[in-house]
Write a protein that holds these residues in place. Structure first.
Motif, PDB file in Angstrom:
ATOM      1  N   LYS A  96       9.256 -15.348   4.929  1.00 44.81           N
ATOM      2  CA  LYS A  96       9.312 -15.457   3.470  1.00 44.81           C
ATOM      3  C   LYS A  96       7.959 -15.162   2.795  1.00 44.81           C
ATOM      4  O   LYS A  96       7.900 -14.989   1.581  1.00 44.81           O
ATOM      5  N   ASP A  97       6.873 -15.080   3.567  1.00 40.77           N
ATOM      6  CA  ASP A  97       5.557 -14.767   2.995  1.00 40.77           C
ATOM      7  C   ASP A  97       5.070 -13.367   3.352  1.00 40.77           C
ATOM      8  O   ASP A  97       3.895 -13.040   3.213  1.00 40.77           O
ATOM      9  N   GLY A  98       5.967 -12.527   3.884  1.00 42.43           N
ATOM     10  CA  GLY A  98       5.566 -11.163   4.224  1.00 42.43           C
ATOM     11  C   GLY A  98       5.474 -10.961   5.725  1.00 42.43           C
ATOM     12  O   GLY A  98       5.939 -11.805   6.501  1.00 42.43           O
ATOM     13  N   ILE A  99       4.837  -9.859   6.143  1.00 40.88           N
ATOM     14  CA  ILE A  99       4.791  -9.613   7.590  1.00 40.88           C
ATOM     15  C   ILE A  99       3.872 -10.628   8.275  1.00 40.88           C
ATOM     16  O   ILE A  99       2.917 -11.133   7.680  1.00 40.88           O
ATOM     17  N   ILE A 150       5.239  -3.529   0.774  1.00 42.82           N
ATOM     18  CA  ILE A 150       5.726  -3.682  -0.608  1.00 42.82           C
ATOM     19  C   ILE A 150       5.479  -5.154  -0.937  1.00 42.82           C
ATOM     20  O   ILE A 150       6.321  -6.012  -0.673  1.00 42.82           O
ATOM     21  N   PRO A 151       4.299  -5.494  -1.465  1.00 43.09           N
ATOM     22  CA  PRO A 151       3.893  -6.900  -1.481  1.00 43.09           C
ATOM     23  C   PRO A 151       4.556  -7.754  -2.561  1.00 43.09           C
ATOM     24  O   PRO A 151       4.614  -8.969  -2.408  1.00 43.09           O
ATOM     25  N   ASP A 152       5.029  -7.120  -3.623  1.00 48.54           N
ATOM     26  CA  ASP A 152       5.567  -7.929  -4.733  1.00 48.54           C
ATOM     27  C   ASP A 152       7.077  -7.764  -4.854  1.00 48.54           C
ATOM     28  O   ASP A 152       7.558  -6.674  -5.144  1.00 48.54           O
ATOM     29  N   ILE A 176      11.112 -10.712  -1.208  1.00 50.37           N
ATOM     30  CA  ILE A 176      10.018 -11.643  -0.888  1.00 50.37           C
ATOM     31  C   ILE A 176       8.675 -11.107  -1.393  1.00 50.37           C
ATOM     32  O   ILE A 176       8.530  -9.905  -1.634  1.00 50.37           O
ATOM     33  N   THR A 177       7.705 -12.004  -1.537  1.00 51.45           N
ATOM     34  CA  THR A 177       6.368 -11.631  -1.994  1.00 51.45           C
ATOM     35  C   THR A 177       5.363 -12.007  -0.912  1.00 51.45           C
ATOM     36  O   THR A 177       5.402 -13.129  -0.380  1.00 51.45           O
ATOM     37  N   ASP A 210       2.853  -0.432  -1.985  1.00 54.93           N
ATOM     38  CA  ASP A 210       3.862   0.192  -2.856  1.00 54.93           C
ATOM     39  C   ASP A 210       4.429  -0.909  -3.751  1.00 54.93           C
ATOM     40  O   ASP A 210       5.117  -1.809  -3.275  1.00 54.93           O
ATOM     41  N   THR A 211       4.124  -0.844  -5.038  1.00 50.15           N
ATOM     42  CA  THR A 211       4.444  -2.003  -5.869  1.00 50.15           C
ATOM     43  C   THR A 211       5.133  -1.651  -7.203  1.00 50.15           C
ATOM     44  O   THR A 211       4.586  -1.873  -8.281  1.00 50.15           O
ATOM     45  N   PRO A 212       6.375  -1.132  -7.097  1.00 52.83           N
ATOM     46  CA  PRO A 212       7.077  -0.733  -8.323  1.00 52.83           C
ATOM     47  C   PRO A 212       7.533  -1.902  -9.190  1.00 52.83           C
ATOM     48  O   PRO A 212       7.867  -1.704 -10.357  1.00 52.83           O
ATOM     49  N   TYR A 213       7.553  -3.109  -8.609  1.00 54.88           N
ATOM     50  CA  TYR A 213       8.134  -4.255  -9.347  1.00 54.88           C
ATOM     51  C   TYR A 213       7.085  -5.249  -9.815  1.00 54.88           C
ATOM     52  O   TYR A 213       7.418  -6.287 -10.370  1.00 54.88           O
TER      53      TYR A 213
END
Ligand code: PMP
Ligand code: G9A
Length: 419
Positions: A149-152, A179-181, A188-189, A212-215
């Motif tokens: 839930k916190d990323g890789i 895709i961090p956000d 997930i972020t 890569d952060t389109p959101y």
């Protein structure tokens, strides 16, 4: 008859159609409620403002806007973006920005400048299907790194890197794609601590990080987390942004922020690809930003998508059967959430049942370079109306209940293994 296959390049032979783009066709079936494509809500497109700005641009500078433009992009637009980036915690300059034909092109160009066939890219598990497609088209090897839930998981990333180095692949390790956000597909972020640890690994093993952060601008709850490009102090992050989700995907407009030397290389790759991004849409977007319309638009979208996210979460809570192993993510922003099914279920089978009930989603396999994630799927909450979100989740819950019944009957009918 020509045997085209014999003539195709190795890269062309490896090309596959995008599962999502194919699914978008299904979502045109009359009466279907689509939670499939990551499409913005069409009712929110700022059509009147765009009409107004377009007339103004044609009147004032039509002869420039309809002409070819520089590959680097419109300097005025880039100056607006420098200001916009500052609000996101990113200090940058016009020379560190390249305007692109949206972030899918950015992914392609980045892949083009870094990847030889069989080079390695580390991606999240699951990851964005279009990223898989871009890296695949250059013959990359993709390693899906375990994520929570916190990323890789940094330890898993490092273990994968070490294994490949031990096998003699050290000069083939190139990119970490994050895709961090409010990630597509899982929502997930990546936490700040994880971002720092990923950057530390990238530095120690000399890898480039594609953020890569389109959101990013579409946060509905929780606190903003520092972008990876801001946390980086070794010039190894390239950040990809797009107007697709905050303005209109039909403009096909985005931008890359990165070290000057890399931007220069990407410019050369872009010249071969399309000479320049449409000067017409750049002029319109510049004027749109200058008039302060973008901030207004982002606020409108944020409010609507937040309500839709909440509606989807409350509908899932209300209608889904209580099954062990059935769970979903609770995104703080973006367009998507991710559903995990019990292990004995296959989202491809569920998909057919869901389509019968006129509701669509994207199967988990589409988001895994080796087509794993079979017992999961992605739901989009930006496109459907709030009423349809409730109805669609009801239909989906019924499809899951029927699927569960069917599996149970099979178990008792012909002794199929069942946990
Ligand atoms: N990256 C990610 C993570 C995405 O979700 C998308 C769109 N769904 C893209 C890139 C491509 O978007 P665009 O080309 O419209 O900017
Ligand atoms: O392929 C598209 O039309 C954009 C959608 C992306 C997604 O659903 O992730």
């Amino acid at each position: 008859m020509i045997n085209y296959e014999k003539l195709f390049s190795k890269n062309a032979i490896g090309l596959k159609r995008s599962e999502i783009r194919e699914l978008l066709k299904v979502t045109r079936i009359p009466g279907i409620i689509s939670f499939a494509g990551g499409l913005p809500a069409p009712d929110l497109f700022p059509i009147e403002e765009v009409k107004d700005v377009t007339d103004y641009i044609l009147e004032k500078e039509g002869k420039i806007a309809l002409q070819y433009g520089p590959t680097e992009g419109d300097t005025r637009l880039k100056e607006e973006l420098v200001r916009h980036m500052k609000d996101e915690g990113i200090e940058t300059t016009v020379d560190n920005i390249l305007i692109v034909s949206a972030s899918q092109q950015a992914l392609d160009l980045v892949a083009k400048i870094f990847l030889n066939r069989k080079d390695f890219v580390f991606v999240e598990e699951p990851t964005y299907v279009g990223g898989i497609q871009a890296f695949n088209s250059y013959g990359a090897n993709m390693v899906a790194v375990k994520s929570d839930k916190d990323g890789i998981l940094p330890e898993s990333l490092e273990a994968n890197i070490k294994t490949l180095i031990d096998k003699g692949f050290s000069d083939k390790l190139k990119l970490i794609y994050i895709i961090p956000d409010f990630q597509n597909p899982a929502g997930i972020t990546t936490s700040e601590e994880r971002r720092k640890r990923i950057l530390d690994i990238a530095e120690r093993y000399d890898l480039i990080v594609i953020e890569d952060t389109p959101y990013r601008q579409l946060r509905y709850s929780g606190n903003s987390i520092t972008p990876m490009i801001t946390l980086d102090n070794s010039d190894r992050v390239i950040s990809l942004f797009t107007f697709s989700k905050i303005f209109a995907p039909g403009f096909r407009l985005g931008w890359i922020v990165g070290p000057k030397e890399l931007i220069e290389k990407i410019i050369m790759a872009k010249q071969a690809a399309d000479l320049c991004t449409s000067p017409f849409t750049q002029s319109i977007t510049y004027e749109y930003l200058k008039r302060g319309y973008l901030e207004k638009q982002i606020n409108i979208i944020r409010k609507d998508y937040m309500e839709k996210r909440d509606k989807m979460l409350s509908s899932l809570e209300k209608f889904m059967p209580k099954l062990e192993g059935l769970s979903w993510t609770h995104p703080e922003g973006g367009l998507f959430l991710w559903v995990n099914l019990p292990e004995y279920m296959d989202s491809r089978e569920l998909f057919l049942k869901a389509i019968d009930k006129k509701v669509a989603f994207v199967i988990g396999e589409a988001f895994h370079p080796q087509a794993k994630c079979k017992n999961s799927f992605r739901l989009n909450f930006s496109y459907a109306t709030k009423e349809n979100i409730e109805e669609g989740i009801k239909r989906l819950a019924n499809a899951i209940k029927e699927y569960e019944e069917e599996i149970k009957n099979k178990k008792f009918g012909d002794s199929v293994v069942f946990p």
